[in-house]
Design an enzyme around this catalytic site. Structure first.
Site, short mmCIF file in Angstrom:
data_model
loop_
_atom_site.label_atom_id
_atom_site.label_comp_id
_atom_site.label_asym_id
_atom_site.label_seq_id
_atom_site.Cartn_x
_atom_site.Cartn_y
_atom_site.Cartn_z
N SER A 38 -79.22 63.81 34.71
CA SER A 38 -77.74 63.80 34.72
C SER A 38 -77.28 65.18 34.26
O SER A 38 -78.03 65.87 33.55
CB SER A 38 -77.25 62.74 33.73
OG SER A 38 -75.89 62.97 33.38
N TYR A 89 -78.28 58.02 25.65
CA TYR A 89 -78.40 58.26 27.10
C TYR A 89 -78.62 59.75 27.36
O TYR A 89 -79.52 60.15 28.11
CB TYR A 89 -77.13 57.78 27.79
CG TYR A 89 -77.09 58.00 29.29
CD1 TYR A 89 -77.66 57.08 30.18
CD2 TYR A 89 -76.48 59.14 29.84
CE1 TYR A 89 -77.62 57.29 31.56
CE2 TYR A 89 -76.44 59.35 31.21
CZ TYR A 89 -77.01 58.42 32.07
OH TYR A 89 -76.96 58.64 33.43
N1 LIG Z 1 -73.57 56.99 38.55
C1 LIG Z 1 -73.48 58.15 37.97
O1 LIG Z 1 -72.39 58.73 37.83
C2 LIG Z 1 -74.71 58.84 37.43
C3 LIG Z 1 -74.56 60.12 36.90
C4 LIG Z 1 -75.69 60.78 36.41
C5 LIG Z 1 -76.93 60.15 36.45
N2 LIG Z 1 -77.04 58.90 36.95
C6 LIG Z 1 -78.37 58.29 36.95
O2 LIG Z 1 -78.71 57.86 38.24
C7 LIG Z 1 -79.58 56.73 38.18
C8 LIG Z 1 -78.99 55.61 39.02
O3 LIG Z 1 -77.71 55.29 38.50
P1 LIG Z 1 -76.67 54.34 39.21
O4 LIG Z 1 -75.33 54.87 38.87
O5 LIG Z 1 -77.05 54.10 40.63
O6 LIG Z 1 -76.91 53.01 38.34
P2 LIG Z 1 -76.72 51.47 38.71
O7 LIG Z 1 -76.53 50.78 37.41
O8 LIG Z 1 -75.67 51.34 39.74
O9 LIG Z 1 -78.13 51.09 39.33
C9 LIG Z 1 -79.30 51.18 38.54
C10 LIG Z 1 -80.39 50.31 39.09
O10 LIG Z 1 -81.49 50.39 38.19
C11 LIG Z 1 -81.99 49.08 37.93
N3 LIG Z 1 -82.64 49.04 36.61
C12 LIG Z 1 -82.05 49.03 35.39
N4 LIG Z 1 -82.98 48.94 34.42
C13 LIG Z 1 -84.18 48.89 35.04
C14 LIG Z 1 -85.52 48.78 34.57
N5 LIG Z 1 -85.81 48.67 33.26
N6 LIG Z 1 -86.52 48.76 35.48
C15 LIG Z 1 -86.25 48.82 36.82
N7 LIG Z 1 -85.00 48.91 37.31
C16 LIG Z 1 -83.98 48.95 36.43
C17 LIG Z 1 -80.76 48.20 38.00
O11 LIG Z 1 -81.09 46.83 38.22
C18 LIG Z 1 -80.00 48.83 39.18
O12 LIG Z 1 -80.40 48.28 40.42
C19 LIG Z 1 -79.70 56.38 36.70
O13 LIG Z 1 -80.87 56.94 36.17
C20 LIG Z 1 -78.48 57.04 36.09
O14 LIG Z 1 -78.65 57.34 34.74
C21 LIG Z 1 -75.96 58.23 37.45
#
Ligand SMILES: NC(=O)c1ccc[n+]([C@@H]2O[C@H](COP(=O)([O-])OP(=O)(O)OC[C@H]3O[C@@H](n4cnc5c(N)ncnc54)[C@H](O)[C@@H]3O)[C@@H](O)[C@H]2O)c1
Length: 248
Positions: A139, A152
């Site tokens: 991130s 986080y």
């Molecule tokens: N959305 C954003 O703005 C953003 C920004 C920076 C980084 N990220 C990173 O991108 C990645 C995806 O984020 P997102 O926004 O799509 O999240 P999301 O919550 O929409 O989806 C995350 C997925 O991960 C799965 N998950 C959670 N814990 C788990 C575990 N212990 N084992 C296996 N699967 C697991 C969930 O069931 C879900 O399907 C994450 O690592 C998040 O930190 C997201």
């Protein structure tokens, strides 16, 4: 087809960014494994993709689950070419109120999960002597601090160094490791925040390109990093943030 017949594991592939990556990789010919703690979501995407995909229930923070995942994928496909460490969780808590339990859970999933998956998959890639690609989803908050997200953001900072160290160590095995640093992306993780019209407007204004990112924006970069188009790139940390990290 940029990923013809490649076998790709996408953790957390059931929703949001992981879902978009799974669909994009499949559309480029990859055989996609959706490894998610939420099996129903993983199954839904797997059905959408069809025959060449596999849905697995995996908690990436569990060594046993990760070992089972790798064994199952090797039995089914005989190789692993690409791993996307995308599974992640986020909570909000002032630093002084953060419990050890909450700190640990976030670190366990976001950082230790990536360590466990990368190690187990790299061992198979090395054994099979096949070139491999690992992509870690960090991130912009792995390097830009803010309040109430110390657990986080520390986990995401850890992913950046994990990327660089593993890139250095695995280069001799022709395994490339790169990292994506998203900004604000419209996914279920941000649903609460972005469903408020005023907050959404404010967030948009903060981004130099004046838009909230879509999961597909991240999937486009993941495809580039997974494909041979990026064959001379390893250890890189690339933001997908509409310019947000450029601001003071
Ligand atoms: N959305 C954003 O703005 C953003 C920004 C920076 C980084 N990220 C990173 O991108 C990645 C995806 O984020 P997102 O926004 O799509 O999240 P999301 O919550 O929409 O989806 C995350 C997925 O991960 C799965 N998950 C959670 N814990 C788990 C575990 N212990 N084992 C296996 N699967 C697991 C969930 O069931 C879900 O399907 C994450 O690592 C998040 O930190 C997201």
């Amino acid at each position: 087809m940029k990923l013809d017949k490649k076998v790709a594991i996408i953790t957390g592939g059931g929703k949001g960014i992981g879902r978009a990556i799974a669909l994009r990789f499949a559309s480029e010919g990859a055989r996609v494994v959706i490894a998610d703690i939420d099996y129903d979501s993983a199954m839904k995407i797997s059905k959408e993709i069809g025959g060449s995909s596999l849905a697995l229930k995996v908690d990436v923070s569990s060594k046993k689950d990760v070992e089972n995942m790798v064994r199952t994928v090797m039995e089914r496909f005989g190789r692993i070419d690409i791993l996307v460490n995308n599974a992640g969780i986020q909570t909000e808590k002032p630093f002084v109120d953060l419990s050890v339990k909450e700190w640990k859970r976030v670190l366990d999933v976001n950082l230790t999960g990536t360590f466990l998956c990368s190690q187990a998959v790299a061992k198979e890639m090395i054994k099979k002597k096949n070139e491999g690609v690992i992509i870690n989803i960090s991130s912009i908050h792995g390097y830009i601090p803010r309040i109430k997200k110390v657990h986080y953001d520390a986990s995401k900072a850890g992913l950046i160094m994990l990327t660089k160290e593993t890139a250095l160590e695995l280069a001799k095995h022709k395994i490339r490791v790169n990292c994506i640093a998203p900004g604000i992306i419209d996914t279920p993780m941000n649903q609460e925040l972005l469903s408020d019209v005023e907050t959404r407007k404010k967030m948009k204004q903060r981004v130099p390109l004046k838009k909230i990112g879509e999961p597909e924006d991240v999937a486009s970069l993941a495809l580039f990093l997974a494909s041979n188009e990026s064959s001379y790139i390893t250890g890189a940390v690339v933001p997908v943030d509409g310019g947000l990290s450029l601001k003071p």
